[in-house]
Design a protein around this motif. Structure first.
Motif: not given
Ligand SMILES: Cc1cc2nc3c(=O)[nH]c(=O)nc-3n(C[C@H](O)[C@H](O)[C@H](O)COP(=O)(O)OP(=O)(O)OC[C@H]3O[C@@H](n4cnc5c(N)ncnc54)[C@H](O)[C@@H]3O)c2cc1C
Ligand SMILES: Cc1cc2nc3c(=O)[nH]c(=O)nc-3n(C[C@H](O)[C@H](O)[C@H](O)COP(=O)(O)OP(=O)(O)OC[C@H]3O[C@@H](n4cnc5c(N)ncnc54)[C@H](O)[C@@H]3O)c2cc1C
Ligand code: FES
Lengths: 434, 375, 84
Positions: B92-93, B288-292, B129-132
């Protein structure tokens, strides 16, 4: 994420003899030129690591020492930008190439493109060929040129092609103990080849052969390595010549089976390929307008051919095609030599029988010969056995599989070399107007 | 004239091979016609995510049933099938998507599918590795990952063990009441015909409403431990449902090799198989938005594939309308790996007049194909 | 700027000095390792092509995995790890 772009009139990909010459000529003719090569230094396979390049050819006056030294080392003309350590990995749209270095990505916009991507060695599998210290002939040479001490090391050189002699000579100069050169081609075809050279200005091959002989390295024709042995690293090789077979202890085996043109980037750009080589017209232009190709990708033919083609391509790309025409006669001479080369060093059938069931053919994914035998096409081998799915993208196993099974690898897709994901997210790709 | 078959199947993708095995096991004499490589069509292009989905009750029923069949198959799959029960995390974003997480969990749990809500902390722990800062997700442990072309090859071999015949290097060019004609001129007499030609199926059964929907994928070099579960953004639903020409969604999958498979895009109207730089770029930027950290991984290869899309997003399984002795097993869009096994059962149930484990009516090609409310 | 006479780097934690311009691959061989990595099936591998194409010479350089050591020149303070 890095996002940058640079632009030029002429982009030259590959800084070997063909690319160096092309870049020099193009920028001398007034074109804003970028020259890039994926190695840390220019020179290509042959001039790699030389402090400055010497080109010994009075007949052709192809490239002067001074020019080469300038390109390879210090001051660059204002119109020439050098980018060593950069590799073109994708071509997102006409007129743009994506290049990456160890840490950065760059989009290069160009009017004209000259592909001078050279060649690589062909490798054939045999038992033990994956052992450490079994290297390509050019591979070991490159390793020595880039700092590996070889003095006193026992080296066996085996495979096929004039490169074996050039490498032997080089390693001898570096005081290696070259124990044997094993050439799989037959003595009679080599003899014919040698004779044909007397009518050719390029005496390189002859000279090397002579030197190798003078230096008393045994040179056997009709001879090849049947296996390499050792526990965790190479200890000895087994050889065969006619009915005779024997073993030889060594520290390195340098083995290559002539050269394969690097056509992948040209294919990605959509250039037509014929008989494994990039198809060009007499101005070195490919089937794609404004994309030129020079040197080994148009056909393996040695350094003279590369330099002449680089010159023609550089002039043509700079809009001086007329001037380039005066080099056509020289070019034809070189091309004939190329034809003879490939005939002479044709691979013998016996080499197909060297691998056993357990021999890895695809080194990236460790696919064995037995596993490949279950497949019927390259695509099946790839999908069902992962052959060619690793990071070399089939560059090593592809030519071997083609020799063993006659299967042709499939079409090239971006990236043309493994590339960072971010390099495929560069901003200036064409947005489809829908 | 060659030997006569009870059933001739066009297409040795995962659907055609699964059907071949099911029919051969039931004692039918089966031939499979395939112009290229077994599993070389969409089956080779797909991600191989075996996933339970809940866009509609019918989709849930077929994916859930199929997943149970996959669990049985997993036991006999050779290592090359690369089958691994990784579980899915629906990411979920924002808080709005967390509402969807809760709805989805309730839906799954009510139907006997285990699903666990991950809060922000648990999500970060599960996938560092998902974005914080992501609010959470839904973990569905029963989902798995397979390598589809090898599964198709396995299914084909098993079908051959039961007497099925593979006719490679040829395609079906014409179908008559009692036989099919192949591209090499052979006529193969048969009792019934099954069109399992995926996105090419309309060439054999015109008018069935299947359209090509192109997708891009990318695989990296080996980075074991970079991703642990199959990750899908919940916004995926927006992408899959959108009937606009182009959309992308974040989708990352850990392969048993340590490679990361990154998807995916959806395009209507793109006929060529070439990798399109602008779609690839959009898809990767989304990922890359989700996993930089993905940005720094090395890509080994990119490719495309065609999904066989239907207007109501459900496959076509059953008699081809108005065509005697002809069946369809196609239109699986982005779920054909998952639903292949269920499809084969339901098709065989209809042909052999067996009692099906789930109702087959929602997938009958004769149903009316109106857009459902989701679009 | 005068070129330094040697470059010091660490290979598997051990300090090594090489001539400037030496590639990481050559340095690893100088340090006495012929096996740079293990293949998918676990067999030892070392450089083959010497020109950035075969990917057999991959090692970890400054924490970055899959670096082709034949394409990288040694830099002062570099940390190289083999055997991955
Ligand atoms: C391994 C090897 C060793 C050789 N050794 C000798 C020798 O000792 N003596 C001899 O007479 N001949 C030798 N040859 C033959 C010799 O290389 C050729 O005759 C001549 O150098 C060809 O010149 P070129 O410019 O066409 O290609 P090359 O010299 O091969 O130059 C091509 C350059 O392009 C670079 N490149 C390729 N793709 C890209 C890309 N996408 N982006 C950026 N850069 C790229 C390559 O790394 C290379 O540096 C050797 C060939 C090989 C393959
Ligand atoms: C990018 C992408 C990602 C996907 N991810 C997933 C996923 O994660 N999970 C999932 O469940 N699904 C996924 N899918 C969907 C899945 O891949 C497909 O639904 C599934 O592979 C369909 O299988 P098939 O056998 O129907 O078709 P195909 O595999 O396409 O097989 C059809 C076969 O028919 C053959 N054929 C064509 N014409 C003829 C003819 N005239 N005669 C005989 N044979 C013919 C073709 O050669 C082909 O082999 C994805 C699809 C794509 C494109
Ligand atoms: S030795 Fe082949 S890539 Fe480095």
């Amino acid at each position: 994420m890095t996002e940058a772009h640079v632009s030029c009139d002429v982009l030259v990909v590959g800084g070997g003899p063909a690319g160096l010459t092309a870049a020099q000529v193009a920028c001398e003719s007034g074109a804003k030129t970028i020259l890039l090569d994926d190695n840390p230094a220019f020179g290509g396979q042959i001039w790699r690591g030389a402090k400055h390049f010497r080109f010994d050819n009075k007949v052709l006056d192809l490239i002067s020492d001074q020019t080469a030294a300038q390109l390879g080392t210090t001051d660059e003309p204002a119109r020439l930008r050098k980018m060593p350590g950069w590799r073109v990995v994708a071509a997102p749209r006409p007129g743009v190439a994506t290049a990456e270095s160890l840490s950065e990505t760059n989009s290069i916009h160009f009017q004209k493109l000259i592909l001078a991507t050279g060649a690589r060695e062909r490798f054939l599998p045999f038992p033990g060929w994956t052992l450490p210290n079994v290297m390509g002939a050019g591979g070991l040479q490159a390793m020595v040129k880039s700092g590996l001490p070889i003095a006193g090391k026992r080296v066996v050189i085996a495979g096929t092609g004039p490169l074996l002699l050039a490498v032997a000579e080089y390693l001898k100069q570096c005081r290696a103990d070259v124990r044997l050169i094993a050439e799989q081609a037959s003595g009679s075809s080599l003899f014919r080849f040698g004779l044909s050279l007397t009518s050719h200005p390029a005496k390189l091959f002859q000279a090397a052969m002579l030197k190798a002989r003078l230096l008393t390295v045994p040179y056997l024709t009709d001879c090849w390595v049947t296996r390499a042995e050792g526990k965790d690293t190479l200890e000895r090789v087994c050889l065969r010549q006619e009915s005779k077979s024997w073993q030889l202890e060594c520290d390195y085996l340098a083995t290559g089976f002539h050269l394969i043109p690097n056509t992948e980037l040209a294919e990605l750009m959509g250039c037509a390929i014929e008989n494994g080589c990039v198809k060009v017209d007499e101005d070195q232009q490919t089937s794609v307008p404004n994309v030129y190709c020079a040197g080994e990708p148009t056909g393996i033919g040695g350094v003279e051919k590369s330099v002449v083609e680089g010159r023609i391509a550089g002039l043509a790309a700079a809009g001086l095609a007329q001037e380039a025409r005066k080099y056509h006669a020289v070019w034809r001479h070189c091309a004939r030599f190329a034809g003879r080369l490939n005939e002479t060093f044709r691979l013998r059938e016996e080499l197909k029988a060297l691998s056993t069931d357990e021999t890895f053919v695809c080194r990236c994914e460790d696919v064995t010969l037995a596993q490949l035998r279950e497949c019927s096409t390259w695509r099946a081998a790839k999908l069902h056995r992962r052959c060619g799915m690793g990071p070399c993208q089939g560059r090593i196993c592809g030519p071997a599989v083609e020799f063993l099974f006659g299967w042709k690898p499939e079409s090239v897709r971006p990236p043309v070399f493994p590339a960072r994901v971010e390099s495929l997210t560069q901003a200036d790709v064409e947005e489809k107007s829908s | 004239m060659s030997k006569s078959f009870d059933a001739v199947i066009a297409g040795a993708g995962i659907v055609g091979t699964a059907c071949a095995l099911e029919l051969a096991k039931a004692g039918l004499c089966v031939a499979v016609v395939e112009p290229h490589v077994v599993g070389g069509g969409a089956t080779a292009a797909g991600m191989g995510h075996v996933v339970v989905m809940d866009d509609s009750e019918a989709q849930f029923a077929l994916t859930h049933y199929s997943q149970q069949l996959w669990q049985q198959l997993a036991e006999e799959l050779p290592a090359f099938g690369e089958s691994e029960q990784r579980g899915t995390i629906w990411v979920a974003a924002d808080e709005e998507e967390m509402l969807e997480v809760r709805r989805k969990q309730a839906y799954y749990n009510a139907r006997g599918v285990t699903a666990e809500i991950l809060d922000a902390h648990a999500l970060a722990e599960a996938e560092p590795n998902l974005r914080p800062g992501l609010p959470g997700g839904l973990f569905v442990p029963g989902d798995s990952v397979v390598y589809p072309p090898c599964v198709a090859a396995h299914l084909m071999r098993r079908a051959q063990d039961h007497g099925a015949v593979l006719m490679p290097g040829r395609s079906v060019t014409a179908i008559a009441d009692n036989g099919v004609r192949l591209s090499d001129g052979t006529n193969v007499p048969m009792g019934l015909f099954v069109n399992a030609a995926g996105s090419w199926s309309p060439e054999l059964d015109p008018g069935i409403g299947v359209k090509k929907r192109k997708g891009h994928l990318l695989i990296t070099d080996r980075y074991p431990g970079f991703v642990h579960h199959q990750l899908v953004e919940l916004g995926y639903l927006k992408s899959a449902h959108s009937m606009t020409s182009e959309s992308v969604a974040f989708n990352a999958q850990p392969r048993s090799t340590g490679q990361v498979l990154i998807g995916s895009s959806r395009q209507f109207g793109a006929e060529g198989a070439e990798v399109e730089a602008h779609m690839l770029r959009r898809m990767l930027l989304r990922a890359c938005e989700y996993m930089p950290g993905l940005a720094r991984l090395r890509t080994v290869r990119t490719w495309t594939g065609f999904r066989a899309a239907t207007p109501d997003k459900l496959p076509l399984i059953g008699p081809s309308p108005g065509r005697e002795n002809r069946y369809l097993a196609t239109g699986h869009e982005g779920l054909g790996i998952t639903t292949s096994l269920g499809t084969a059962k339901l098709l065989a149930d209809q042909i052999l007049k067996r009692t099906p484990s789930i109702p087959f009516a929602p997938y009958l090609p004769s149903r009316s194909m109106e857009h459902d409310a989701h679009a | 700027m005068p070129m330094p006479e040697t470059v010091s780097l660490r290979i598997n934690g051990k300090e090594l000095s090489v001539a400037p311009g030496t590639t990481v691959a050559a340095a690893i061989l100088i340090a006495g390792h012929s096996a740079f990595r293990r293949s998918v099936a676990g067999t030892p591998r070392g450089p083959l092509c010497g020109m950035g194409i075969c990917f057999e010479c991959r090692v970890t350089v400054n924490g970055e995995p899959h670096a082709r050591s034949c394409q990288i020149e040694c830099m002062p303070g570099m940390e190289v790890r083999t055997g991955d």
